[in-house]
Design an enzyme around this catalytic site. Structure first.
Site, PDB file in Angstrom:
ATOM      1  CG  ASP A  10      41.771  38.863  38.093  1.00 54.08           C
ATOM      2  OD1 ASP A  10      40.821  39.655  37.920  1.00 54.08           O
ATOM      3  OD2 ASP A  10      42.461  38.872  39.127  1.00 54.08           O
ATOM      4  CB  SER A  11      43.072  43.038  37.030  1.00 56.61           C
ATOM      5  OG  SER A  11      42.820  42.707  38.377  1.00 56.61           O
ATOM      6  CE1 TYR A  42      43.109  45.285  34.058  1.00 58.68           C
ATOM      7  CE2 TYR A  42      41.256  43.830  33.607  1.00 58.68           C
ATOM      8  CZ  TYR A  42      42.548  44.222  33.342  1.00 58.68           C
ATOM      9  OH  TYR A  42      43.266  43.577  32.375  1.00 58.68           O
ATOM     10  N   GLY A  43      39.454  48.016  38.970  1.00 58.14           N
ATOM     11  CA  GLY A  43      38.261  48.524  39.665  1.00 58.14           C
ATOM     12  C   GLY A  43      37.998  50.017  39.510  1.00 58.14           C
ATOM     13  CB  CYS A  73      38.127  39.852  36.182  1.00 58.64           C
ATOM     14  SG  CYS A  73      38.256  41.609  36.561  1.00 58.64           S
ATOM     15  CB  THR A  75      36.354  44.739  37.389  1.00 58.59           C
ATOM     16  OG1 THR A  75      36.602  44.720  38.793  1.00 58.59           O
ATOM     17  CG2 THR A  75      36.311  46.156  36.890  1.00 58.59           C
ATOM     18  CD  GLU A 152      47.467  41.732  42.162  1.00 59.46           C
ATOM     19  OE1 GLU A 152      48.660  41.583  41.848  1.00 59.46           O
ATOM     20  OE2 GLU A 152      46.538  41.025  41.707  1.00 59.46           O
ATOM     21  CB  CYS A 186      36.500  41.642  43.789  1.00 62.53           C
ATOM     22  SG  CYS A 186      38.231  41.833  43.295  1.00 62.53           S
ATOM     23  CB  THR A 187      38.462  36.823  41.241  1.00 59.89           C
ATOM     24  OG1 THR A 187      39.165  37.839  40.527  1.00 59.89           O
ATOM     25  CG2 THR A 187      37.261  36.356  40.440  1.00 59.89           C
ATOM     26  CG  HIS A 188      42.277  40.521  43.604  1.00 59.39           C
ATOM     27  ND1 HIS A 188      41.858  40.617  42.307  1.00 59.39           N
ATOM     28  CD2 HIS A 188      43.617  40.729  43.580  1.00 59.39           C
ATOM     29  CE1 HIS A 188      42.892  40.880  41.524  1.00 59.39           C
ATOM     30  NE2 HIS A 188      43.985  40.946  42.282  1.00 59.39           N
TER      31      HIS A 188
HETATM   32  N1  DGL Z   1      39.914  40.656  40.503  1.00 61.49           N
HETATM   33  C1  DGL Z   1      39.166  41.602  39.765  1.00 61.49           C
HETATM   34  C2  DGL Z   1      37.703  41.546  40.065  1.00 61.49           C
HETATM   35  O1  DGL Z   1      37.221  40.460  40.298  1.00 61.49           O
HETATM   36  C3  DGL Z   1      39.730  42.965  39.534  1.00 61.49           C
HETATM   37  C4  DGL Z   1      40.278  43.700  40.674  1.00 61.49           C
HETATM   38  C5  DGL Z   1      40.933  44.977  40.218  1.00 61.49           C
HETATM   39  O2  DGL Z   1      41.863  44.888  39.411  1.00 61.49           O
HETATM   40  O3  DGL Z   1      40.509  46.048  40.670  1.00 61.49           O
HETATM   41  O4  DGL Z   1      36.997  42.515  40.049  1.00 61.49           O
END
Ligand code: DGL
Length: 266
Positions: A10-11, A42-43, A73, A75, A152, A186-188
């Protein structure tokens, strides 16, 4: 039977929502996690940048001899999965289809919300994955750019005023749509699950895209006879391109145990 590790990337910290499900459901498997904290988020990035980072992350995991990769991720899954599958000879498990299938199983009203990063929403991947399986569903999809930086930087509690304000701002319109199911695309975002549930209503089904991808990988390994035959707890290593100490500190609460983050040689 295959004793090689499962790879997850993931990012940053978000992919831990998939790693946690792997730890819980496949306790004997070895795991190599890579969080590209130095390059997150990454978004807001372009598709080309996302593809290039995804290639580099995959090469890192393959250098650790993994047998399959969870692209934890949204994204990357929505912008680069096809390119990864074309370029590398390893099974990849993205989050989009797994989350769409789970959402379609959960919904009763056919009103599904999707929240994800800008790049994921722009790609239209979640919408396509849902509509191609059921053209009768109503979808409201929206980007939530403030969520990833919050998570984060260690803000995830529903008691945290920064979290509550961000959730209210990003989800206000979505709540008026009255979905009965919401893909946390988004996994976050599952790290904000408590605050999201409080705002959206406890009866809304929340789908963790990373968790669903982890479950689909487990099914695949089982079907292909690729699970380990070991009966001792798997070795888990957590790499980051950023600061290892900060990664350890922020990740432990989400995995439920202490983690020794390792600086990746990348
Ligand atoms: N956790 C990632 C996702 O699922 C990326 C979030 C990011 O870095 O913007 O999209």
């Amino acid at each position: 039977m295959d004793r090689r590790a499962i790879g997850v990337f993931d990012s940053g910290l978000g992919g831990l929502t998939a790693a946690k499900v792997l730890e819980d459901t496949l306790p004997y498997e070895n795991l190599i996690y890579f969080g590209d904290t130095a390059n997150m988020p990454y978004g807001p990035r372009s598709r080309e940048e996302i593809i290039a980072l995804a290639h580099r992350n995959t090469e890192f995991l393959l250098s650790k001899d993994v047998k399959a990769i969870v692209v934890a991720c949204g994204t990357v899954s929505s912008n680069a999965l096809a390119e990864l599958r074309e370029s590398f000879d390893v099974p990849f498990f993205g989050v989009i289809d797994a989350a769409a299938i789970a959402a379609l199983e959960a919904t009763e009203t056919g009103r599904i919300g999707v929240i994800a990063t800008e790049a994921s929403i722009r790609s239209g991947a979640y919408r396509r994955a849902l509509e191609s399986r059921n053209d009768g569903v109503r979808i409201f999809d929206t980007a939530c750019p403030s969520f990833v930086p919050l998570v984060e930087s260690g803000h995830s509690s529903a008691e945290d005023s920064l979290v509550r304000a961000a959730v209210e701002k990003e989800l206000w319109e979505l709540r008026r749509f009255e979905p009965d199911t919401l893909i946390l695309g988004c996994t976050h975002f599952p790290l904000l699950e408590e605050a999201i549930a409080e705002f959206m209503g406890r009866d809304v089904h929340l789908i963790s895209c990373g968790g669903e991808a982890a479950l689909s990988l487990g099914e695949y390994l089982h079907k292909e006879n690729m699970l380990t035959d070991s009966k001792t707890p798997g070795e888990r290593r957590y790499f980051t391109s950023g600061d290892a100490e900060s990664f350890s500190r922020h990740s432990a609460p989400f995995l439920g145990h202490a983690v020794k983050g390792e600086k990746a040689d990348i």
